[in-house]
Design a protein around this motif. Structure first.
Motif, mmCIF file in Angstrom:
data_model
loop_
_atom_site.group_PDB
_atom_site.id
_atom_site.type_symbol
_atom_site.label_atom_id
_atom_site.label_comp_id
_atom_site.label_asym_id
_atom_site.label_seq_id
_atom_site.Cartn_x
_atom_site.Cartn_y
_atom_site.Cartn_z
ATOM 1 N N GLU A 109 11.171 15.271 -3.612
ATOM 2 C CA GLU A 109 10.122 15.797 -2.745
ATOM 3 C C GLU A 109 10.780 16.255 -1.446
ATOM 4 O O GLU A 109 11.757 15.666 -0.985
ATOM 5 N N ASN A 127 4.138 9.319 -0.496
ATOM 6 C CA ASN A 127 3.156 8.593 -1.310
ATOM 7 C C ASN A 127 1.999 9.473 -1.758
ATOM 8 O O ASN A 127 1.293 9.133 -2.710
ATOM 9 N N SER A 128 1.806 10.597 -1.075
ATOM 10 C CA SER A 128 0.713 11.498 -1.446
ATOM 11 C C SER A 128 1.090 12.430 -2.591
ATOM 12 O O SER A 128 0.228 13.109 -3.152
ATOM 13 N N ARG A 129 2.369 12.464 -2.930
ATOM 14 C CA ARG A 129 2.843 13.392 -3.938
ATOM 15 C C ARG A 129 2.720 12.825 -5.346
ATOM 16 O O ARG A 129 2.899 11.636 -5.573
ATOM 17 N N GLU A 130 2.390 13.693 -6.289
ATOM 18 C CA GLU A 130 2.384 13.317 -7.698
ATOM 19 C C GLU A 130 3.688 13.832 -8.315
ATOM 20 O O GLU A 130 3.891 15.040 -8.443
ATOM 21 N N GLU A 148 0.814 -1.212 0.000
ATOM 22 C CA GLU A 148 0.000 0.000 0.000
ATOM 23 C C GLU A 148 0.854 1.271 0.000
ATOM 24 O O GLU A 148 0.502 2.250 -0.632
ATOM 25 N N VAL A 149 1.959 1.252 0.722
ATOM 26 C CA VAL A 149 2.813 2.427 0.846
ATOM 27 C C VAL A 149 4.197 2.084 0.321
ATOM 28 O O VAL A 149 4.848 1.180 0.829
ATOM 29 N N SER A 180 -0.283 16.427 -15.142
ATOM 30 C CA SER A 180 -0.963 15.320 -14.482
ATOM 31 C C SER A 180 -1.580 14.360 -15.491
ATOM 32 O O SER A 180 -1.584 13.149 -15.293
ATOM 33 N N THR A 182 4.528 8.380 4.188
ATOM 34 C CA THR A 182 3.131 8.579 3.820
ATOM 35 C C THR A 182 2.973 9.869 3.021
ATOM 36 O O THR A 182 2.240 9.914 2.020
ATOM 37 N N TYR A 183 3.661 10.921 3.437
ATOM 38 C CA TYR A 183 3.665 12.174 2.682
ATOM 39 C C TYR A 183 4.211 11.936 1.272
ATOM 40 O O TYR A 183 3.643 12.408 0.273
ATOM 41 N N TYR A 191 10.270 17.189 2.580
ATOM 42 C CA TYR A 191 9.403 17.018 3.747
ATOM 43 C C TYR A 191 10.099 17.602 4.972
ATOM 44 O O TYR A 191 11.212 17.200 5.315
#
Length: 246
Positions: free
Chosen positions: A206, A230-233, A9-10, A240, A227-228, A208
């Protein structure tokens, strides 16, 4: 502790880089000498290295001592050198047992022969380990890294080993102290600056920032960073819509 990482998942960053900030502030808040914060910070290094190695991070690069840190009070610098030597000795067998390959990046010429020998010994011992690469940046600066890569290329060009047209982004990157691009750059201590760290390699990483001071950085903080991530595109200059078609 809440388990934020679930297999499948992550995903974790292939190359994680960390600016370990806040040791001195951690000690000051507790009425201690700054060096005590650095000693607690060494424990956070052990936690982080073992967590990352066991969760599939391929490369971990830690900013341990910048080329600008020589400006700090002499007693703090001296204490840090002693701490480096102590940690190298105490963590040597653990790192090797965990199959971690250790590399030191930066200008090592300013360090004592004793410390340089300990560094070389650890690198040699772990040279063939394969679980994770641990880059430890000491007397390192991103501008220095780009400069030494440029000098190396110019030297080869003057010696007619390479042609001028062979100097490009790829050849520059291959001469850097760390050739792999950074996927996720984490900075502890709440500051939002890159501090001359991996300037070339962080072009599309990315970023953080967490408020936790480095000695308090633990597994839960790492999980929140992942988790952060994984939220990034990650678009790398594309839209996009283009990413969605890939």
């Amino acid at each position: 502790m809440q388990n934020l990482l679930h297999p499948g998942e992550v995903s974790v960053p292939r190359h994680l880089a960390i600016i370990m900030d806040g040791n001195g502030r951690w000690a000051k808040k507790r009425g201690m000498m700054r060096l005590m914060g650095h000693r607690q910070g060494a424990k956070a290094v052990t936690r982080t290295v073992e967590f990352c190695a066991s969760h599939g991070v391929s490369i971990l690069t830690l900013f341990a001592f910048s080329s600008e840190n020589w400006k700090r009070p002499p007693e703090e610098v001296s204490g840090l050198m002693d701490l480096f030597a102590s940690v190298l000795k105490s963590e040597r067998d653990r790192l090797h047992k965990n199959n971690i390959k250790v590399k030191f990046i930066g200008d090592l010429s300013r360090f004592s022969d004793k410390l340089k020998n300990a560094i070389a010994s650890l690198e040699q011992l772990t040279e063939h380990n394969s679980a994770m690469i641990l880059n430890i940046a000491i007397n390192y600066g991103g501008r220095w890294d780009i400069m030494q890569a440029a000098k190396s290329l110019v030297s080869d060009a003057l010696a007619n080993n390479i042609a001028l047209e062979d100097i490009n982004e790829q050849s520059i990157q291959q001469r850097l102290a760390v050739i792999e691009d950074v996927d996720l750059l984490v900075r502890t201590g709440g500051e939002s600056r890159i501090s001359n760290f991996l300037l070339y390699q962080c072009a599309y990483s990315e970023f953080y920032v967490c408020d936790a001071l480095w000695p308090d950085f633990d597994e839960e903080q790492i999980q929140l960073a992942f988790t952060y991530f994984n939220s990034r595109e990650r678009r790398f200059g594309m839209t996009s819509e283009q990413i969605a078609k890939k």
